[in-house]
Design an enzyme around this catalytic site. Structure first.
Site, mmCIF file in Angstrom:
data_model
loop_
_atom_site.group_PDB
_atom_site.id
_atom_site.type_symbol
_atom_site.label_atom_id
_atom_site.label_comp_id
_atom_site.label_asym_id
_atom_site.label_seq_id
_atom_site.Cartn_x
_atom_site.Cartn_y
_atom_site.Cartn_z
ATOM 1 N N LYS A 124 31.801 44.131 42.985
ATOM 2 C CA LYS A 124 32.718 43.427 42.079
ATOM 3 C C LYS A 124 32.107 43.102 40.724
ATOM 4 C CE LYS A 124 36.278 41.423 44.918
ATOM 5 N NZ LYS A 124 36.829 40.180 45.484
ATOM 6 N N ALA A 144 43.791 31.351 46.914
ATOM 7 C CA ALA A 144 43.445 32.523 47.734
ATOM 8 C C ALA A 144 42.393 32.044 48.745
ATOM 9 C CB ALA A 144 42.944 33.652 46.853
ATOM 10 N N VAL A 145 41.611 32.949 49.266
ATOM 11 C CA VAL A 145 40.653 32.610 50.332
ATOM 12 C C VAL A 145 39.786 31.389 49.980
ATOM 13 C CG1 VAL A 145 38.687 33.520 51.638
ATOM 14 C CG2 VAL A 145 40.498 35.053 50.922
ATOM 15 N N MET A 146 39.152 31.440 48.824
ATOM 16 C CA MET A 146 38.172 30.405 48.491
ATOM 17 C C MET A 146 38.839 29.061 48.181
ATOM 18 S SD MET A 146 35.231 31.728 48.874
ATOM 19 C CE MET A 146 34.003 30.765 47.989
ATOM 20 N N ARG A 166 24.884 51.723 45.620
ATOM 21 C CA ARG A 166 26.328 51.577 45.886
ATOM 22 C C ARG A 166 27.114 52.557 45.032
ATOM 23 N NH1 ARG A 166 28.137 45.291 46.996
ATOM 24 N NH2 ARG A 166 26.354 44.745 48.302
ATOM 25 N N HIS A 168 21.645 35.314 42.693
ATOM 26 C CA HIS A 168 21.848 35.220 44.148
ATOM 27 C C HIS A 168 22.524 36.502 44.644
ATOM 28 C CE1 HIS A 168 24.693 34.556 47.458
ATOM 29 N NE2 HIS A 168 23.896 33.620 47.929
ATOM 30 N N ASN A 169 23.569 36.911 43.966
ATOM 31 C CA ASN A 169 24.300 38.108 44.410
ATOM 32 C C ASN A 169 23.452 39.371 44.288
ATOM 33 O OD1 ASN A 169 26.343 36.259 44.686
ATOM 34 N ND2 ASN A 169 27.897 37.516 43.711
ATOM 35 N N SER A 220 28.642 30.008 46.894
ATOM 36 C CA SER A 220 28.393 31.099 47.832
ATOM 37 C C SER A 220 28.621 30.639 49.266
ATOM 38 C CB SER A 220 26.956 31.605 47.713
ATOM 39 O OG SER A 220 26.720 32.566 48.727
ATOM 40 N N GLU A 260 21.289 39.435 47.135
ATOM 41 C CA GLU A 260 22.153 39.797 48.278
ATOM 42 C C GLU A 260 22.349 41.325 48.344
ATOM 43 O OE1 GLU A 260 25.933 37.560 48.351
ATOM 44 O OE2 GLU A 260 26.937 39.469 48.591
ATOM 45 N N TYR A 261 22.598 41.947 47.210
ATOM 46 C CA TYR A 261 22.753 43.415 47.164
ATOM 47 C C TYR A 261 21.482 44.087 47.697
ATOM 48 C CZ TYR A 261 26.873 43.847 43.956
ATOM 49 O OH TYR A 261 28.097 43.830 43.361
ATOM 50 N N GLY A 285 44.340 27.754 42.332
ATOM 51 C CA GLY A 285 44.046 29.058 42.946
ATOM 52 C C GLY A 285 43.886 28.881 44.439
ATOM 53 N N LYS A 333 24.055 32.086 40.309
ATOM 54 C CA LYS A 333 24.901 32.738 41.322
ATOM 55 C C LYS A 333 24.810 34.265 41.171
ATOM 56 C CE LYS A 333 27.755 33.577 44.598
ATOM 57 N NZ LYS A 333 29.120 33.956 44.463
HETATM 58 N N1 LIG Z 1 36.040 35.705 48.480
HETATM 59 C C1 LIG Z 1 34.792 35.296 48.552
HETATM 60 O O1 LIG Z 1 34.126 35.366 49.604
HETATM 61 C C2 LIG Z 1 34.141 34.680 47.351
HETATM 62 C C3 LIG Z 1 32.874 34.084 47.486
HETATM 63 C C4 LIG Z 1 32.305 33.455 46.399
HETATM 64 C C5 LIG Z 1 32.963 33.461 45.181
HETATM 65 N N2 LIG Z 1 34.186 34.069 45.063
HETATM 66 C C6 LIG Z 1 34.858 33.999 43.755
HETATM 67 O O2 LIG Z 1 35.813 32.943 43.807
HETATM 68 C C7 LIG Z 1 36.958 33.274 43.016
HETATM 69 C C8 LIG Z 1 38.196 33.238 43.902
HETATM 70 O O3 LIG Z 1 38.027 34.204 44.918
HETATM 71 P P1 LIG Z 1 39.158 34.498 46.007
HETATM 72 O O4 LIG Z 1 38.639 35.627 46.817
HETATM 73 O O5 LIG Z 1 39.531 33.230 46.662
HETATM 74 O O6 LIG Z 1 40.415 34.910 45.116
HETATM 75 P P2 LIG Z 1 40.710 36.211 44.202
HETATM 76 O O7 LIG Z 1 41.294 37.255 45.044
HETATM 77 O O8 LIG Z 1 39.495 36.530 43.397
HETATM 78 O O9 LIG Z 1 41.819 35.624 43.202
HETATM 79 C C9 LIG Z 1 43.114 35.351 43.628
HETATM 80 C C10 LIG Z 1 43.578 34.035 43.062
HETATM 81 O O10 LIG Z 1 43.583 34.091 41.626
HETATM 82 C C11 LIG Z 1 44.889 33.760 41.164
HETATM 83 N N3 LIG Z 1 45.159 34.443 39.911
HETATM 84 C C12 LIG Z 1 44.905 35.741 39.608
HETATM 85 N N4 LIG Z 1 45.293 36.008 38.345
HETATM 86 C C13 LIG Z 1 45.816 34.858 37.857
HETATM 87 C C14 LIG Z 1 46.361 34.498 36.614
HETATM 88 N N5 LIG Z 1 46.449 35.374 35.603
HETATM 89 N N6 LIG Z 1 46.819 33.232 36.443
HETATM 90 C C15 LIG Z 1 46.726 32.344 37.454
HETATM 91 N N7 LIG Z 1 46.191 32.613 38.651
HETATM 92 C C16 LIG Z 1 45.736 33.862 38.858
HETATM 93 C C17 LIG Z 1 45.793 34.210 42.275
HETATM 94 O O11 LIG Z 1 47.049 33.599 42.141
HETATM 95 P P3 LIG Z 1 48.386 34.316 42.723
HETATM 96 O O12 LIG Z 1 48.473 33.875 44.142
HETATM 97 O O13 LIG Z 1 49.461 33.780 41.875
HETATM 98 O O14 LIG Z 1 48.189 35.793 42.568
HETATM 99 C C18 LIG Z 1 45.008 33.725 43.476
HETATM 100 O O15 LIG Z 1 45.129 32.346 43.665
HETATM 101 C C19 LIG Z 1 36.655 34.663 42.419
HETATM 102 O O16 LIG Z 1 36.070 34.498 41.161
HETATM 103 C C20 LIG Z 1 35.646 35.243 43.378
HETATM 104 O O17 LIG Z 1 34.837 36.223 42.769
HETATM 105 C C21 LIG Z 1 34.774 34.649 46.131
#
Ligand SMILES: NC(=O)c1ccc[n+]([C@@H]2O[C@H](COP(=O)([O-])OP(=O)(O)OC[C@H]3O[C@@H](n4cnc5c(N)ncnc54)[C@H](OP(=O)(O)O)[C@@H]3O)[C@@H](O)[C@H]2O)c1
Length: 470
Positions: free
Chosen positions: A262, A13-15, A289, A187-188, A130, A191-192, A11, A184
């Site tokens: 979320k 994405a951002v994290m 919210r 924690h959230n 977090s 945070e809220y 995965g 966690k």
């Molecule tokens: N963002 C924050 O600040 C933050 C902070 C703490 C915790 N988190 C948690 O950390 C996790 C990741 O967060 P994020 O913001 O980085 O990403 P996200 O937007 O929650 O998830 C996107 C990621 O998930 C993958 N994905 C989605 N559906 C999938 C599937 N069916 N099979 C395989 N991969 C799949 C996506 O792959 P594709 O590129 O292929 O779509 C992408 O890599 C989440 O649970 C989030 O709640 C986030």
């Protein structure tokens, strides 16, 4: 590249991207995989600059590139995606491998997945993380839960990439089962509540005191030098100072007033209700919210519902010190409620969570990091078995010093038409918890009168029923 990576991240994405870079910067060899290959390519092209990070474009390749036993961190969207990724990984894993879910998964899902993988000899940790984007890159707060043996496989790695505070790395074992994700979630929820409290005092300054946004930002900056020193206080000031490049106005005043969520705050409220733990300030922050979403309804009702909506007669100087005390009260009530919830959950689910360690892990890296945490940790350590903090004389003294100020703010807020649900519930929580006698006797009497639900008496033991209406 076979078998050479010490950690695999699924995965990007951002994290996931930032955590992969964090592992690599700390000297760990990382293999990354993302369902959509273009994201992996973009990550390598745009962000990887010679760090020990290798890509895998199929799950087979990913599983092959990891040292045995494998250590894999999932950073995918919480929910069904986690199950789908595990399903795809399973044929390529071997007994003894470890899968960690670093997303915001529900603790019950974590327990289910733990059992599912345990049946195949594979270890699983639910890891709360977090700190958002920056924390993930530079040092997040990490809350792992599961078996101690599974944690031992990654303890050295996780403590290395975690934020570091004066009290050590902000990563510690949170307990068995879904404890990591439960912590966690709490924690959230805190945070809220903290954010809701900040929003309410901002509204008070704007509406009741008529302060311009700049002056409100300045106030948060000043408060950040004192007991309210916290990431969220500082962030509020910085966000309020930001000007919209297009209009030159504070951008915050152009943002639609509907707050998103979320799910973790709602889950905490649900869990608190199920466990019978009163967490009014945490819960009301979720409700606020939700209520914010009914903007069109609010506009329609507001137009037909006159209320003074006037500025308070107090001078800002007089009101601001009360307001600072009021926000402190919200923060203290939120932590007290969250720690009570953790206590009950740990007992009910046999997590074995050490709440002093939880508070230590929240000291840096995470969104609720705050000066109060050091004090709260000392309070918890006074008697770790006390469910909430209100049994501590030191904690009560901090509340008592602020309760009158909170009351003055609430009265003025009412007159000015400013709703302050986090502050009201925080004050009510303190007032209720200090009352040895609550009016629940009348509720019990009525329940017995209409439904023969019975009642207990103050003056003798037993269960009683009365024919009230004869
Ligand atoms: N963002 C924050 O600040 C933050 C902070 C703490 C915790 N988190 C948690 O950390 C996790 C990741 O967060 P994020 O913001 O980085 O990403 P996200 O937007 O929650 O998830 C996107 C990621 O998930 C993958 N994905 C989605 N559906 C999938 C599937 N069916 N099979 C395989 N991969 C799949 C996506 O792959 P594709 O590129 O292929 O779509 C992408 O890599 C989440 O649970 C989030 O709640 C986030």
């Amino acid at each position: 590249m076979d078998r050479s990576s010490e950690i695999g991240v699924v995965g990007l994405a951002v994290m996931g991207q930032n955590l992969a870079l964090n592992f690599a910067r700390n000297g760990f060899r990382v293999c990354v995989y993302n369902r959509t290959p273009e994201r992996t390519e973009a990550f390598l092209r745009d962000r990887v600059r010679g760090e020990p990070i290798v890509p895998a474009y199929t799950i087979e390749e990913f599983a092959r590139c990891l040292e045995r036993p494998r250590r894999i961190l999932l950073m995918v969207q919480a929910g069904p995606a986690v199950d789908q990724v595990i399903e795809a990984l399973l044929p390529h894993l071997e007994p003894g491998d470890l899968v960690m879910d670093g997303g915001n998964s529900h603790y019950a899902d974590t327990e289910r997945r733990m059992q599912w993988l345990a049946d195949r000899g594979i270890r699983f940790l639910g890891v709360g993380i977090s700190g958002g984007e920056k924390g993930a890159l530079l040092g997040p707060s990490i809350m792992p839960g599961g078996s101690p043996e599974a944690y031992a496989m990654v303890e050295a790695m996780l403590t290395r990439i975690a934020a570091q505070s004066e009290e050590g790395p902000c990563c510690a074992y949170m307990g068995r089962g879904g404890a990591g994700h439960y912590v966690k979630m709490v924690h959230n929820a805190i945070e809220y509540a903290f954010m809701q409290g900040i929003a309410e005092v901002y509204d008070f300054m704007k509406t009741a005191l008529g302060m311009p946004t700049e002056a409100i930002a300045e106030t948060f900056e000043r408060w950040n030098e004192g007991t309210l020193n916290a990431f969220l206080t500082e962030l509020a000031a910085r966000v309020l100072r930001y000007r919209d490049p297009e209009t030159g106005d504070p951008l915050v005043e152009r943002i639609l007033d509907k707050a998103e969520q979320k799910g973790t705050g709602r889950w905490a409220a649900q869990s608190a209700l199920e466990l019978g733990v009163p967490t009014p300030t945490l819960t009301v922050a979720v409700l606020a919210r939700t209520l914010s979403h009914f903007k069109a309804d609010r506009e329609r009702i507001g137009a037909a519902f006159p209320w003074p909506d006037r500025r308070t007669p107090s001078s800002p100087e007089a009101a601001l010190s009360d307001l600072e005390a009021a926000l402190n009260l919200v923060v203290l009530a939120a932590f007290s409620q969250g720690l009570w919830l953790l206590h009950e959950a740990s007992r009910a689910y046999r997590y074995g969570t050490d709440r002093a360690e939880v508070l230590r892990v929240w000291r840096a890296g995470c969104i609720i990091r705050a000066r109060w945490l050091g004090f709260l940790r000392e309070v918890v350590r006074e008697d770790p078995e006390d469910p909430h903090l209100l049994f501590s004389a030191r904690f009560r003294a901090e509340l008592q010093a602020r309760l009158s100020a909170a009351g003055r703010i609430l009265r003025e807020a009412f007159e000015a038409g400013v709703p302050m649900p986090a502050l009201s519930t925080a004050a009510d929580y303190v007032l209720s918890m200090r009352r040895s006698q609550l009016p629940a006797n009348l509720i019990q009497a009525q329940r017995d009168a209409f439904g023969a639900h019975t009642y207990e008496r103050l003056d003798r033991p037993g269960v009683f029923h009365t024919e009230w209406l004869d």
